[in-house]
Design a protein around this motif. Structure first.
Motif, mmCIF file in Angstrom:
data_model
loop_
_atom_site.group_PDB
_atom_site.id
_atom_site.type_symbol
_atom_site.label_atom_id
_atom_site.label_comp_id
_atom_site.label_asym_id
_atom_site.label_seq_id
_atom_site.Cartn_x
_atom_site.Cartn_y
_atom_site.Cartn_z
ATOM 1 N N GLU A 1 8.712 -0.785 -15.335
ATOM 2 C CA GLU A 1 9.271 -0.424 -14.033
ATOM 3 C C GLU A 1 8.660 -1.267 -12.907
ATOM 4 O O GLU A 1 9.363 -1.702 -11.987
ATOM 5 C CB GLU A 1 9.024 1.063 -13.764
ATOM 6 N N GLU B 1 9.993 -4.828 -13.147
ATOM 7 C CA GLU B 1 11.342 -4.858 -12.590
ATOM 8 C C GLU B 1 11.303 -4.928 -11.069
ATOM 9 O O GLU B 1 12.005 -5.733 -10.438
ATOM 10 C CB GLU B 1 12.105 -3.614 -13.043
ATOM 11 N N SER C 1 9.953 -8.331 -9.886
ATOM 12 C CA SER C 1 10.833 -9.456 -10.196
ATOM 13 C C SER C 1 11.866 -9.707 -9.103
ATOM 14 O O SER C 1 12.477 -10.780 -9.069
ATOM 15 C CB SER C 1 11.543 -9.224 -11.534
ATOM 16 N N ARG C 2 12.045 -8.749 -8.213
ATOM 17 C CA ARG C 2 13.011 -8.899 -7.111
ATOM 18 C C ARG C 2 12.396 -9.593 -5.899
ATOM 19 O O ARG C 2 13.118 -9.934 -4.948
ATOM 20 C CB ARG C 2 13.548 -7.523 -6.704
ATOM 21 N N ARG D 1 16.025 -5.506 -17.294
ATOM 22 C CA ARG D 1 15.505 -5.045 -16.009
ATOM 23 C C ARG D 1 15.354 -6.152 -14.965
ATOM 24 O O ARG D 1 15.321 -5.869 -13.763
ATOM 25 C CB ARG D 1 14.118 -4.409 -16.214
ATOM 26 N N VAL D 2 15.203 -7.393 -15.410
ATOM 27 C CA VAL D 2 14.827 -8.478 -14.502
ATOM 28 C C VAL D 2 15.989 -9.451 -14.325
ATOM 29 O O VAL D 2 16.932 -9.466 -15.121
ATOM 30 C CB VAL D 2 13.585 -9.226 -15.042
#
Length: 304
Positions: free
Chosen positions: A148, A151, A154-155, A182-183
């Protein structure tokens, strides 16, 4: 090849007893990586002893690397530090010295929360203004990047990859599938823990962040290339030949073993940074025996 893909070779950083970097010895180590055409060099990772070096000595190591690599191989520099402002300053310094990417572990004394690590990574990524790889190394930092948190991170701008440990209770392919869901599609997922990285590459990992690659880059490149082209039989056969070394890595820690390997290869007489002690003499003899069993041109000739 894109940064944070393929074989990222992590060399030792030879120093004297006071922690001053031996630029000549480091240069000899780096020359082997250039000759083997590794996909990137991971300078000042855990194998590079980054937490044992002052900012000035880290800069000396980076300057040596940029001189020896001469732009031929991408340079990833570890910038972990206890304080966020220090890590940010190290990131700026690495960028100004010519690094192509950054590696960041959440080093701590006081245990960190996920929100604290998020804010820390964001600040360092912004300061460095370079592609940054998260360093998930819970055995050393005592902090685990959960799926989590990866993820979420990674933004962020500049956060481009993660360096994962071998999973203790999951199949690598299952973990990769979970993380990839997720990424972003161009976010790289690589592994460390050399004895399991052949299987990680065969499972589709983007990178092998390799201690072995920093000392035996030719053989490590052969394994990486075989795995990436899907030649599982060849990759596993070469990996099996390294079993004596993998046993030593697991028993004594790769840092101690790789220094003993560097001694055997005639690259340096430097010792691990204190308080880390070198391998006992009888165990160092096992390193010599393990190397003799490896049919690797770079060891037999001590040159590439």
């Amino acid at each position: 090849m894109t940064l944070f893909h393929g074989l990222s070779a992590f060399p030792i950083t030879p120093t004297d007893a006071s922690g001053r970097v031996d630029a000549e010895a480091l240069g000899l180590v780096l020359d082997r990586l250039v000759a083997a055409r590794v996909d990137s060099v991971g300078l000042l990772g855990s194998t590079g002893g980054y937490m044992y070096l002052s900012q000035d000595e880290r800069r000396r190591a980076i300057d040596t690397a940029t001189d020896r690599l001469a732009g031929a191989i991408p340079l990833i520099v570890g910038v972990g530090a206890l304080r966020t402002d220090t890590a940010a300053a190290l990131a700026r310094d690495a960028r100004d010295a010519g690094a192509d990417g950054l590696l960041l572990a959440p080093v701590s004394y006081t245990p960190l929360t996920h929100d604290e690590v998020f804010a820390h990574v964001r600040a360092v990524a912004e300061a460095g203004d370079l592609p940054l790889c998260l360093y998930n190394n819970p055995s050393t930092t005592h902090f685990t990047f959960t799926p989590e948190l990866i993820e979420r991170l990674s933004r962020l701008d500049h956060v481009a990859a993660v360096k994962m440990p071998l999973p203790a209770d999951r199949i690598i392919a299952d973990e990769l599938d979970d993380l990839r869901g997720r990424v972003p599609h161009d976010f790289a997922i690589g592994y460390s823990g050399d004895w399991g990285c052949t299987e990680a590459l065969l499972a589709g990992a983007d990178a092998w962040f390799s201690v072995l690659g920093g000392i035996l880059p030719g053989l490590s490149m052969q394994i990486t290339q075989a795995a990436r082209r899907g030649d599982a039989e060849a990759a596993r056969a070469m990996d099996a030949g390294l079993t004596p070394l993998w046993d030593l890595f697991r028993a004594f820690g790769s840092l101690r073993v790789v220094y003993a390997m560097a001694h055997e290869l005639g690259l340096t007489d430097a010792l691990p940074p204190r308080p880390v002690l070198p391998l006992p003499r009888d165990e160092a003899a096992k390193v010599r025996g393990a190397l003799k069993e490896i049919e690797d041109v770079e060891f037999r000739s001590q040159t590439i």
